[in-house]
Design an enzyme around this catalytic site. Structure first.
Site, mmCIF file in Angstrom:
data_model
loop_
_atom_site.group_PDB
_atom_site.id
_atom_site.type_symbol
_atom_site.label_atom_id
_atom_site.label_comp_id
_atom_site.label_asym_id
_atom_site.label_seq_id
_atom_site.Cartn_x
_atom_site.Cartn_y
_atom_site.Cartn_z
ATOM 1 N N TYR A 107 0.817 -1.205 0.000
ATOM 2 C CA TYR A 107 0.000 0.000 0.000
ATOM 3 C C TYR A 107 0.860 1.269 0.000
ATOM 4 O O TYR A 107 1.919 1.316 0.619
ATOM 5 C CB TYR A 107 -0.913 0.043 1.224
ATOM 6 C CG TYR A 107 -2.039 -0.953 1.216
ATOM 7 C CD1 TYR A 107 -2.333 -1.723 0.095
ATOM 8 C CD2 TYR A 107 -2.827 -1.139 2.352
ATOM 9 C CE1 TYR A 107 -3.366 -2.640 0.108
ATOM 10 C CE2 TYR A 107 -3.870 -2.050 2.372
ATOM 11 C CZ TYR A 107 -4.124 -2.797 1.245
ATOM 12 O OH TYR A 107 -5.156 -3.719 1.260
ATOM 13 N N SER A 142 -14.010 -3.257 0.554
ATOM 14 C CA SER A 142 -14.921 -2.587 -0.375
ATOM 15 C C SER A 142 -16.378 -2.792 0.040
ATOM 16 O O SER A 142 -17.221 -3.211 -0.762
ATOM 17 C CB SER A 142 -14.724 -3.090 -1.811
ATOM 18 O OG SER A 142 -15.350 -2.242 -2.744
ATOM 19 N N PRO A 143 -16.726 -2.473 1.288
ATOM 20 C CA PRO A 143 -18.102 -2.709 1.753
ATOM 21 C C PRO A 143 -19.151 -1.863 1.037
ATOM 22 O O PRO A 143 -20.328 -2.207 1.056
ATOM 23 C CB PRO A 143 -18.031 -2.341 3.245
ATOM 24 C CG PRO A 143 -16.886 -1.388 3.345
ATOM 25 C CD PRO A 143 -15.883 -1.872 2.344
ATOM 26 N N LEU A 144 -18.717 -0.778 0.389
ATOM 27 C CA LEU A 144 -19.660 0.087 -0.333
ATOM 28 C C LEU A 144 -19.513 -0.052 -1.839
ATOM 29 O O LEU A 144 -20.048 0.758 -2.597
ATOM 30 C CB LEU A 144 -19.452 1.551 0.076
ATOM 31 C CG LEU A 144 -19.593 1.863 1.559
ATOM 32 C CD1 LEU A 144 -19.383 3.343 1.812
ATOM 33 C CD2 LEU A 144 -20.939 1.399 2.090
ATOM 34 N N LEU A 191 -20.710 2.927 -4.760
ATOM 35 C CA LEU A 191 -22.017 2.736 -5.377
ATOM 36 C C LEU A 191 -23.120 2.559 -4.337
ATOM 37 O O LEU A 191 -24.221 3.084 -4.488
ATOM 38 C CB LEU A 191 -21.984 1.524 -6.308
ATOM 39 C CG LEU A 191 -21.172 1.667 -7.599
ATOM 40 C CD1 LEU A 191 -21.239 0.385 -8.400
ATOM 41 C CD2 LEU A 191 -21.681 2.844 -8.423
#
Length: 330
Positions: free
Chosen positions: A53, A216-218, A222
């Site tokens: 990262y 990436s829970p959202l 989106l």
């Protein structure tokens, strides 16, 4: 802050985990430090990073890699909060141009761990995660390397990321044969619009006591009610054009989703995270906040309660694939 066990392990982690992929990329050091300050002040005790990262997420480019770990390390040294958090990082991705600067050979695992410890300015990593499966390295070699690091006190627990269900089962089988604890967590992409892991990864994780850590829970924004944001879906690697196409394809569902969240009287982002927190296999949900305000806003998801009617309505909009083999065979 709510806490729960990390898989079948005895360690407790905050149900929201701070993801640091943005540190060094879309958040500079001062912004990143402010996010970590807000996280610890809010009771977030689970920090997740990776050796790769901070730089471009490409196997052909290594410039800038390690920056996120370095930012976290300087914050830990300055604040003295190392013992207040469960610290997680990852190994696998390319960290140099050499043929052994990547993947999961014992050779690379040892060197990568020592490099991460230097960047993080600590003597141990609480959760050391394999960032991807390496089917070219035998599990006997992988577990030998991990067990050695545990014996040396450099790592405490081992986790996986982006594993298939059969990879989890295979890893656990090899660990059990040598009397090891094996994996305690699996970090996967998991959200309402991407429920593929429910077919085999989640059942394997539940059977083996491996806690799921959704990233990436959202779905790149989106599910936060911003389908027209060109930045949405950036982590998927398809760029703004691809994200726009995905938003357009999902528009009927997204329209119903936003309407449902309005009926529930809750922000769409918080409902999406609350749904994940309610999944039995999920130990913690990763939130990749870039600002203090985003981090503090995400805490509200802990207070969102979804009753049976709400869950049925959500499933009607975002149906899951079902568990294998019942989902496709008698």
């Amino acid at each position: 802050m709510q806490h729960g066990h990390l898989g079948r392990s005895g360690v407790l982690v905050s149900r929201l985990a701070l993801g640091t992929m943005n540190f060094g990329m879309t958040a500079d050091e001062n912004q990143s430090a402010a996010v970590m300050d807000a996280a610890i002040d809010s009771g977030v005790t689970f920090f997740d990073t990776a050796d790769v990262y901070g730089g471009p997420q490409s196997p052909d480019m290594t410039a800038g890699y390690g920056i996120s770990e370095e930012i976290v390390g300087r914050w830990l040294k300055r604040t003295g909060r190392r013992d207040d958090i469960v610290l997680a990082t990852k190994v696998y991705q390319p960290m140099g141009a050499g043929p052994n600067d990547r993947r999961l050979s014992a050779f690379h695992i040892r060197r990568a761990c020592e490099a991460s410890l230097r960047r993080l300015q600590t003597d141990h990593i609480d959760l050391y995660q394999m960032h991807h499966v390496d089917r070219s390295t035998p599990w006997e070699e992988v577990w030998q390397a991990m067990d050695q690091l545990v014996r040396e006190g450099k790592i405490t627990y081992v986790g996986s990321s982006n594993f298939a269900g059969w990879d989890i089962a295979t890893a656990q089988g090899h660990a059990a044969r040598h009397g090891g604890l094996g994996l305690v967590s699996e970090q996967s992409i998991y959200n309402l619009s991407e429920r593929s892991i429910e077919r085999e990864v989640v059942p394997a994780a539940e059977y083996h006591g491996v806690g799921i850590l959704p990233w990436s829970p959202l779905d790149g924004g989106l599910l936060a009610g911003a389908p027209d944001d060109p930045r949405a879906g950036r982590r998927g690697g398809d760029g703004a054009a691809g994200a726009s196409l995905r938003a357009e394809r999902l528009r009927p569902q997204l329209t119903r989703w936003v309407a449902l969240c309005r009926e529930l009287g809750e922000p769409a982002a918080d409902v999406a995270v609350a749904w994940l927190l309610g999944r039995e296999a999920v130990s913690a949900v990763l939130v990749g906040s870039r600002t203090r305000e985003q981090l503090r806003a995400s805490l509200h998801a802990l207070d969102v309660t979804l009753d049976a009617d709400a869950l049925r309505a959500i499933d009607a909009i975002w149906p899951g694939p079902g568990a294998a083999p019942e989902a496709y065979a008698w």
